[in-house]
Write a protein that holds these residues in place. Structure first.
Motif, PDB file in Angstrom:
ATOM      1  N   GLN A 223      48.314 103.668 -42.294  1.00  0.00           N
ATOM      2  CA  GLN A 223      47.992 102.823 -43.432  1.00  0.00           C
ATOM      3  C   GLN A 223      47.658 103.659 -44.662  1.00  0.00           C
ATOM      4  N   ASP A 224      46.888 104.735 -44.429  1.00  0.00           N
ATOM      5  CA  ASP A 224      46.512 105.618 -45.543  1.00  0.00           C
ATOM      6  C   ASP A 224      47.729 106.306 -46.137  1.00  0.00           C
ATOM      7  N   LEU A 225      48.738 106.540 -45.283  1.00  0.00           N
ATOM      8  CA  LEU A 225      49.935 107.216 -45.769  1.00  0.00           C
ATOM      9  C   LEU A 225      51.036 106.228 -46.122  1.00  0.00           C
ATOM     10  N   THR A 226      50.673 104.976 -46.320  1.00  0.00           N
ATOM     11  CA  THR A 226      51.627 103.985 -46.818  1.00  0.00           C
ATOM     12  C   THR A 226      51.448 103.882 -48.325  1.00  0.00           C
ATOM     13  N   VAL A 227      52.544 104.178 -49.048  1.00  0.00           N
ATOM     14  CA  VAL A 227      52.471 104.203 -50.502  1.00  0.00           C
ATOM     15  C   VAL A 227      52.862 102.834 -51.063  1.00  0.00           C
TER      16      VAL A 227
ATOM     17  N   ILE B  27      50.480 103.602 -59.647  1.00  0.00           N
ATOM     18  CA  ILE B  27      50.143 104.194 -58.339  1.00  0.00           C
ATOM     19  C   ILE B  27      49.357 105.464 -58.630  1.00  0.00           C
ATOM     20  N   ASN B  31      48.816 109.333 -54.235  1.00  0.00           N
ATOM     21  CA  ASN B  31      49.789 108.609 -53.408  1.00  0.00           C
ATOM     22  C   ASN B  31      51.224 108.988 -53.767  1.00  0.00           C
ATOM     23  N   ILE B  34      51.975 112.200 -52.205  1.00  0.00           N
ATOM     24  CA  ILE B  34      52.245 112.033 -50.766  1.00  0.00           C
ATOM     25  C   ILE B  34      53.701 111.628 -50.566  1.00  0.00           C
ATOM     26  N   LYS B  39      55.289 113.234 -47.023  1.00  0.00           N
ATOM     27  CA  LYS B  39      54.257 112.996 -46.016  1.00  0.00           C
ATOM     28  C   LYS B  39      54.003 111.504 -45.788  1.00  0.00           C
ATOM     29  N   ALA B  40      54.576 110.666 -46.622  1.00  0.00           N
ATOM     30  CA  ALA B  40      54.316 109.233 -46.488  1.00  0.00           C
ATOM     31  C   ALA B  40      54.925 108.706 -45.191  1.00  0.00           C
ATOM     32  N   LYS B  41      54.207 107.766 -44.568  1.00  0.00           N
ATOM     33  CA  LYS B  41      54.688 107.139 -43.335  1.00  0.00           C
ATOM     34  C   LYS B  41      55.477 105.878 -43.645  1.00  0.00           C
ATOM     35  N   ALA B  42      55.168 105.242 -44.777  1.00  0.00           N
ATOM     36  CA  ALA B  42      55.844 103.992 -45.116  1.00  0.00           C
ATOM     37  C   ALA B  42      55.743 103.791 -46.622  1.00  0.00           C
ATOM     38  N   ILE B  43      56.629 102.974 -47.147  1.00  0.00           N
ATOM     39  CA  ILE B  43      56.581 102.651 -48.567  1.00  0.00           C
ATOM     40  C   ILE B  43      56.786 101.150 -48.703  1.00  0.00           C
ATOM     41  N   ARG B  44      55.973 100.550 -49.571  1.00  0.00           N
ATOM     42  CA  ARG B  44      56.097  99.106 -49.793  1.00  0.00           C
ATOM     43  C   ARG B  44      57.298  98.838 -50.690  1.00  0.00           C
ATOM     44  N   THR B  47      56.367  98.981 -54.305  1.00  0.00           N
ATOM     45  CA  THR B  47      56.283 100.344 -54.836  1.00  0.00           C
ATOM     46  C   THR B  47      57.675 100.890 -55.136  1.00  0.00           C
TER      47      THR B  47
END
Lengths: 227, 70
Positions: A223-227, B27, B31, B34, B39-44, B47
């Motif tokens: 969640q923290d790494l979701t931008v 943003i 972030n 990231i 390094k991001a795991k997901a993007i909305r 965004t």
């Protein structure tokens, strides 16, 4: 610092847990107080001091026993003052005093040493348990629920509970084997039983909780790494 | 990671800095950093939409899939 909604509950439950722990330790200490006094006096005399009472039997052993023929057997009798008559009885726990100078078999000595070793480990675990518990509560109180420290402390608590359980069973088994090598009775046999099984349940439950917290930590990191 | 983020390439093409882009798409620079560093795991989607609108590009210009494995 603004208080989180359930911080008061954490404080109250932590205080209750501390009191429960103190009560558990005090209760087991008080129930074993006689045994402690007898063991202390026995060791006091073994160290070469003058006995405080003229005739002291020697070392004491607490035996868990069962009648050889099961629940239908009542090998002993006990006198009831109220009815002035004897009733059939059987013992499940006896304190036996071994006379001074009795030769102790080597096997019994080995199990005695094993018991002492496991008891020392248990005492150490009992001491560090509240320390880890306080660290965990502090971590939760400061809002770090899904945190590496919280999950680690929870896991350590679970492991310690299981280790304590293992030590208790080890002591119980060593005691059983030691008594077998020292005593044999016509109408009774020695009994080994698993004790304090709630510690096993608690240890497993706490480890399960730590895994749930760890899963929450992974989700939080994502969640923290979701931008 | 199998998805490569080419945000730095697009930012260089449009000649826009990280801080400026973060202000425009609302943003935080942290972030955005990231995302830029992969390094991001997901993007909305919101965004991604904001970045594409600001950089005037397609999502495929920013995100690229490779068969690199994990």
């Amino acid at each position: 610092m603004k208080k989180e909604p359930n911080q008061n509950r954490i404080i109250i439950l932590s205080v209750v847990a501390v009191f429960v722990y103190i009560f558990m330790v005090a209760n087991s200490f008080s129930s074993g107080w006689d045994a402690f006094k007898m063991g202390y006096r026995s060791a006091y005399e073994e160290w070469g001091h003058t006995p405080q009472i003229a005739e002291t039997p020697g070392r004491f052993y607490f035996l868990s026993m069962k009648a050889r023929e099961g629940y239908i057997q009542f090998p002993d009798k006990i006198y009831n003052n109220r009815t002035e008559s004897f009733y059939p009885a059987r013992s499940s726990c006896l304190v036996v005093a071994l006379p001074k100078g009795t030769e102790i078999p080597t096997e019994a000595k080995y199990f005695d040493w094993l018991m002492s070793f496991l008891i020392i480990i248990s005492l150490f675990l009992y001491i560090i348990t509240p320390v880890i518990f306080i660290l965990l509560i502090h971590s939760l109180y400061t809002g770090n629920v899904f945190d590496k420290d919280s999950t680690s402390y929870t896991r350590y608590l679970g492991i310690i509970l299981l280790l304590v359980y293992g030590c208790i069973q080890g002591v119980s088994y060593a005691s059983y084997r030691m008594h077998q090598s020292l005593f044999s009775f016509e109408e009774y046999r020695h009994v080994f039983s698993f004790r304090e099984n709630y510690l096993l349940m608690m240890g497993v439950a706490v480890l399960l909780t730590s895994e749930i917290l760890r899963r929450g930590l992974i989700i939080k990191e994502e969640q923290d790494l979701t931008v | 990671m199998a998805i490569i983020v080419n945000l730095d390439v697009m930012m260089a093409k449009r000649k826009i800095s990280l801080n400026e882009l973060s202000e425009r798409v609302n943003i935080t620079p942290a972030n955005l950093s990231i995302l830029k560093t992969g390094k991001a795991k997901a993007i909305r989607f919101s965004t991604l939409e904001a970045i594409c609108k600001e950089l005037d590009c397609q999502p495929g210009d920013i995100l690229e899939w490779t068969d690199a494995g994990d």
